[in-house]
Design a protein around this motif. Structure first.
Motif, short mmCIF file in Angstrom:
data_model
loop_
_atom_site.label_atom_id
_atom_site.label_comp_id
_atom_site.label_asym_id
_atom_site.label_seq_id
_atom_site.Cartn_x
_atom_site.Cartn_y
_atom_site.Cartn_z
N SER A 594 -4.84 -3.73 20.46
CA SER A 594 -4.51 -2.70 21.43
C SER A 594 -5.62 -1.70 21.67
CB SER A 594 -3.24 -1.95 21.00
OG SER A 594 -3.45 -1.32 19.74
N TRP A 595 -6.77 -1.89 21.05
CA TRP A 595 -7.85 -0.94 21.29
C TRP A 595 -9.21 -1.62 21.24
CZ3 TRP A 595 -11.32 -0.45 17.29
CH2 TRP A 595 -10.86 -0.79 16.01
N GLU A 596 -10.18 -0.92 21.79
CA GLU A 596 -11.52 -1.47 21.91
C GLU A 596 -12.54 -0.34 21.83
OE1 GLU A 596 -13.69 -2.89 25.83
OE2 GLU A 596 -12.35 -4.46 25.11
N VAL A 597 -13.62 -0.59 21.11
CA VAL A 597 -14.75 0.33 21.06
C VAL A 597 -15.96 -0.40 21.65
CG1 VAL A 597 -16.23 1.73 19.57
CG2 VAL A 597 -13.84 1.39 18.96
N PHE A 598 -16.72 0.31 22.48
CA PHE A 598 -17.86 -0.35 23.12
C PHE A 598 -19.04 0.62 23.23
CE2 PHE A 598 -15.21 1.37 26.50
CZ PHE A 598 -16.12 2.04 27.31
N ALA A 599 -20.22 0.03 23.32
CA ALA A 599 -21.46 0.79 23.52
C ALA A 599 -22.36 -0.02 24.44
CB ALA A 599 -22.16 1.07 22.20
N LYS A 600 -23.13 0.68 25.28
CA LYS A 600 -24.00 -0.01 26.21
C LYS A 600 -25.27 0.81 26.44
CE LYS A 600 -24.14 -2.24 30.75
NZ LYS A 600 -23.38 -2.57 31.97
N ILE A 621 -35.00 5.02 41.17
CA ILE A 621 -33.66 4.54 40.82
C ILE A 621 -33.74 3.82 39.48
CG2 ILE A 621 -32.80 4.34 43.20
CD1 ILE A 621 -33.40 1.33 42.98
N ASN A 622 -32.75 3.99 38.64
CA ASN A 622 -32.69 3.32 37.34
C ASN A 622 -34.08 3.31 36.68
OD1 ASN A 622 -31.54 1.92 35.20
ND2 ASN A 622 -31.83 -0.08 36.14
N PHE A 623 -34.67 4.51 36.57
CA PHE A 623 -36.06 4.60 36.13
C PHE A 623 -36.20 5.07 34.69
CE2 PHE A 623 -34.75 8.44 38.29
CZ PHE A 623 -35.07 9.44 37.39
N THR A 624 -35.09 5.21 33.98
CA THR A 624 -35.15 5.63 32.59
C THR A 624 -34.02 5.00 31.80
OG1 THR A 624 -35.35 7.56 31.13
CG2 THR A 624 -33.72 7.69 32.89
N ARG A 625 -34.15 4.98 30.51
CA ARG A 625 -33.13 4.42 29.63
C ARG A 625 -31.91 5.35 29.58
NH1 ARG A 625 -35.83 4.88 25.35
NH2 ARG A 625 -36.98 2.92 25.53
N THR A 626 -30.72 4.78 29.69
CA THR A 626 -29.49 5.55 29.55
C THR A 626 -28.53 4.80 28.63
OG1 THR A 626 -28.46 4.52 31.50
CG2 THR A 626 -29.69 6.58 31.85
N ALA A 627 -27.54 5.50 28.11
CA ALA A 627 -26.60 4.87 27.17
C ALA A 627 -25.22 5.49 27.30
CB ALA A 627 -27.10 5.01 25.74
N ILE A 628 -24.20 4.70 27.00
CA ILE A 628 -22.83 5.18 26.95
C ILE A 628 -22.14 4.63 25.71
CG2 ILE A 628 -22.56 5.44 29.46
CD1 ILE A 628 -20.99 2.79 29.45
N VAL A 629 -21.16 5.37 25.23
CA VAL A 629 -20.30 4.94 24.11
C VAL A 629 -18.87 5.24 24.52
CG1 VAL A 629 -19.70 5.26 21.70
CG2 VAL A 629 -22.09 5.41 22.41
N GLY A 630 -17.95 4.27 24.34
CA GLY A 630 -16.61 4.49 24.83
C GLY A 630 -15.52 3.85 23.98
N PHE A 631 -14.30 4.18 24.38
CA PHE A 631 -13.09 3.71 23.69
C PHE A 631 -12.04 3.35 24.73
CE2 PHE A 631 -8.84 4.68 22.01
CZ PHE A 631 -8.82 3.86 20.88
N LYS A 632 -11.36 2.21 24.53
CA LYS A 632 -10.29 1.78 25.42
C LYS A 632 -9.03 1.51 24.62
CE LYS A 632 -10.93 -1.27 28.74
NZ LYS A 632 -11.15 -2.56 29.45
N LEU A 633 -7.92 2.02 25.12
CA LEU A 633 -6.60 1.76 24.54
C LEU A 633 -5.82 0.92 25.54
CD1 LEU A 633 -4.50 2.30 22.29
CD2 LEU A 633 -3.79 4.32 23.61
N LYS A 634 -5.30 -0.22 25.09
CA LYS A 634 -4.62 -1.14 25.99
C LYS A 634 -3.37 -1.67 25.30
CE LYS A 634 -5.46 -5.33 28.75
NZ LYS A 634 -6.47 -6.34 29.15
#
Length: 635
Positions: A594-600, A621-634
């Motif tokens: 029922s849950w998920e952790v992700f990073a990109k 455009i898209n000229f530098t490194r970026t990152a996200i970290v997230g959580f999903k509840l399903k």
């Protein structure tokens, strides 16, 4: 930002090491094409198609639909002059400048194409709400209508019992929260989804250190009710609010020195839309059904300090479908009535169309044939009008050798009428001159081979065009909207998804395209024999997936587009070219019931990318490194 990136890298490594058990078994099979008038599957289709499912979209962990199209499909997207929410879209070599006007995009049958030079607002659709994306290339004019020279993209949203909540944060003040709530019973299906997104910006817009920040909120509600088994009633509403600030282009020296620096000016833009739809479907018999839908969409656009423009789009779509063992037939009517009003003018564009589409299955053979008649009318407050009568046709054949292999060939005659900005002066509303509708003859041939561990598709196309619409620039702020007398495009598409082992898989999209101007002379400019600017010869997207265990997935995606001529370089003689585009993205996901952790991490190697308009006019455009970290509840 560096802390976010470091945390993402640590999380990617950590998620890949958890629970080292057997990987999940995945099997490939032909997917059904559900969004077209004639439903079939991709193995029997007479068209070159790409189909992406809910799982494909979820695994990509994209921030918007543009990012998914650009990284996972053959479609190309780029922020238009720095605008991240209304991006340019290209397919089949119509160019990053005007390619979006040659693609019809529908969401649950609702047309997203605008009547002026504003691209389709795909940011209004939350990725969390999407069930499928189906891309029909070099075809779709009969049902899609005006503008389908390159093809049609159909997006279908979920109708399920899913309940999802997703939240992520990242570098440069990125934050996103989205939800989907659905209920599907015997008689009632209801769903609601929404998204809120913000980014504090990367580029400077002034000397005080203010950034090109952006904000987005969307909301959608859909309801289906079956009072009796044969009758379906449906209604829905969607809303989107976007606000953004973006900086102007840079010189090449500025871009090479520091792409985050401010340009000569900055622009504030807001774009709001509210759409309401209602419809019904009725099964007249087990072979015959009727569908009708009506939509009203209200939009408001404000650019800089100019007066806002207001839009009202009304549409009615109706069709009767017949289906037997060997024949599928659809007869339909479309009506679009679109108004744009500002402080100085009011302009209307009306489309009325009727069509018939048929599909015959005879043993291993499938034959498709269809025709569309469309009347397009323009009216302005000044009384200067234009009318065009246009004809579309499709003819296709598919032969299935067995349950794994098929060959298809397809012809389509398509068209694209001029938009309001091509015919009428934005400031005065005066008629500026007749612009012929573009007409295209599309020829495609392809081969499909689908087995349990490999899905392979290859197709070649040739497009012969008359009166391709473009802007002939004569100065920094002057020019004329007109037609390229004759032009042609040809290319090759290759798609392969290979489940190498239970733990390793790879997906590849490769497109080779040539877009040539055959005849066009305007004033002292003679473009005959030149390449259409903004079209790369080579476009590659490849994703390597690794499933170290049944809970974890790691994906690495590489996107590459070869260099080409700058967007305004019709003479092919600018000293500066559009640089090759490159980006490497890596993501990791750990999923339980029922849950998920992700990073990109996007643009892992910090590759500098930009959109070249002309010499010393480059939009980073898209000229530098970026990152996200997230959580999903399903659940």
């Amino acid at each position: 930002m560096q802390n976010t990136i470091k945390f993402s890298i640590i999380l990617v490594a950590f998620l890949s090491s958890l629970h080292a058990t057997d990987a999940k078994t995945v099997v490939l099979e032909p997917l059904s094409i559900t969004s077209t008038a004639i439903k079939t599957d991709e193995l029997k289709s007479t068209d070159a198609v790409e189909i992406y499912t809910q799982k494909d979209i979820e695994k990509a962990h994209v921030r918007n639909v543009y990012e998914f199209l650009n990284s996972q499909t053959s479609v190309i997207t780029m922020p238009g002059y720095g605008n991240p929410f209304a991006q340019k879209i290209d397919m089949r070599g119509f160019g990053i400048t005007d390619g979006y006007q040659n693609i019809v995009i529908n969401v649950n049958g609702r047309r997203l194409n605008n009547v002026d030079m504003v691209s389709q607002l795909l940011s209004s659709i939350s990725p969390a709400s999407i069930s499928r994306i189906e891309i029909i290339k070099s075809s779709g004019i009969v049902v899609g209508g005006d503008g389908a020279n390159a093809g049609v993209i159909n997006i279908t949203t979920k109708k399920s019992n899913d309940k999802e909540f997703t939240i992520y944060g990242g570098s440069y003040g990125t934050f996103d929260g989205s939800f989907y709530l659905g209920h599907k019973g015997d008689k009632l299906a209801i769903s609601a989804s929404g998204e809120a997104q913000k980014n504090d910006g990367i580029r400077n817009i002034d000397s005080a250190g203010n950034k090109d920040e952006s904000k987005l909120t969307t909301g959608t509600f859909n309801l289906l009710y079956n009072p009796i088994e044969a009758l379906e009633l449906r209604a829905g509403a969607t809303s989107a609010r976007t606000k953004m600030i973006y900086a102007s282009g840079l010189t090449e020296a500025q871009y090479n020195d520091d792409p985050t620096q401010k340009g000569a000016y900055s622009v504030k833009q807001s774009y709001d839309t509210d759409a309401f739809n209602a419809g019904l479907g009725y099964d007249i018999s087990d072979k015959l059904n009727f569908n009708a839908d009506a939509t009203r969409e209200n939009k408001k656009s404000k650019y800089g300090t100019s007066n806002p423009a207001y839009y009202v789009y009304d549409s009615i779509k109706a069709k009767i479908n017949y289906e037997s063992d060997f024949l599928k037939l659809s007869v339909g009517y479309d009506n679009y009535n679109n108004d744009r009003t500002s402080a100085t003018n009011e302009i209307t564009k009306r489309n009325n169309a009727g069509y018939i589409m048929s599909n015959f299955e005879l043993g291993n053979s499938v034959i498709k044939a269809g025709y569309r008649y469309e009347k397009v009318s323009f009216e302005s407050r000044g009384g200067d009008n234009q009318d065009d009568t246009l004809h579309g046709a499709e003819l296709g054949y598919n032969y299935s050798y067995d349950k794994e292999k098929s060959l298809f060939i397809n012809y389509a005659h398509s068209y694209q009428s001029a938009d309001l900005d091509r015919l009428f002066n934005w400031t005065t509303g005066a008629f500026t001159g007749y612009v012929n509708p573009a007409q295209a003859n599309n020829y495609s041939i392809g081969f499909n081979h689908i087995v349990s561990n490999n899905k392979f598709k290859i197709s070649a196309f040739y497009i012969d065009l008359k009166d391709e619409i473009y802007y002939h620039k004569t100065g920094p702020w002057t020019g004329d909207n007109t037609n390229i007398d004759k032009s042609h495009k040809y290319g090759l598409d290759i798609y392969d998804k290979w489940l190498i082992t239970e733990k390793w898989n790879i997906a590849l999209n490769y497109n080779y395209i040539q877009a040539i101007i055959d005849e066009e002379k305007e004033g002292s400019d003679n473009y005959a024999g030149n390449h259409l600017p903004g079209v790369s010869d080579h476009n590659i997207k490849a994703t390597l997936g690794f499933l170290p265990n049944k809970f974890s997935t790691i994906s690495v995606t590489q996107v590459y587009r070869s260099e080409t001529y700058a967007a305004d370089d019709f003479n092919n003689n600018f000293s500066q070219k559009q640089d090759a585009y490159m980006s490497t993205d890596i993501s990791a996901t750990y999923t339980m019931k029922s849950w998920e952790v992700f990073a990109k991490i996007n643009n892992l190697f910090n590759q500098k990318n930009g959109l070249w308009i002309e010499n010393d006019n480059i939009y980073p455009i898209n000229f530098t490194r970026t990152a996200i970290v997230g959580f999903k509840l399903k659940y």
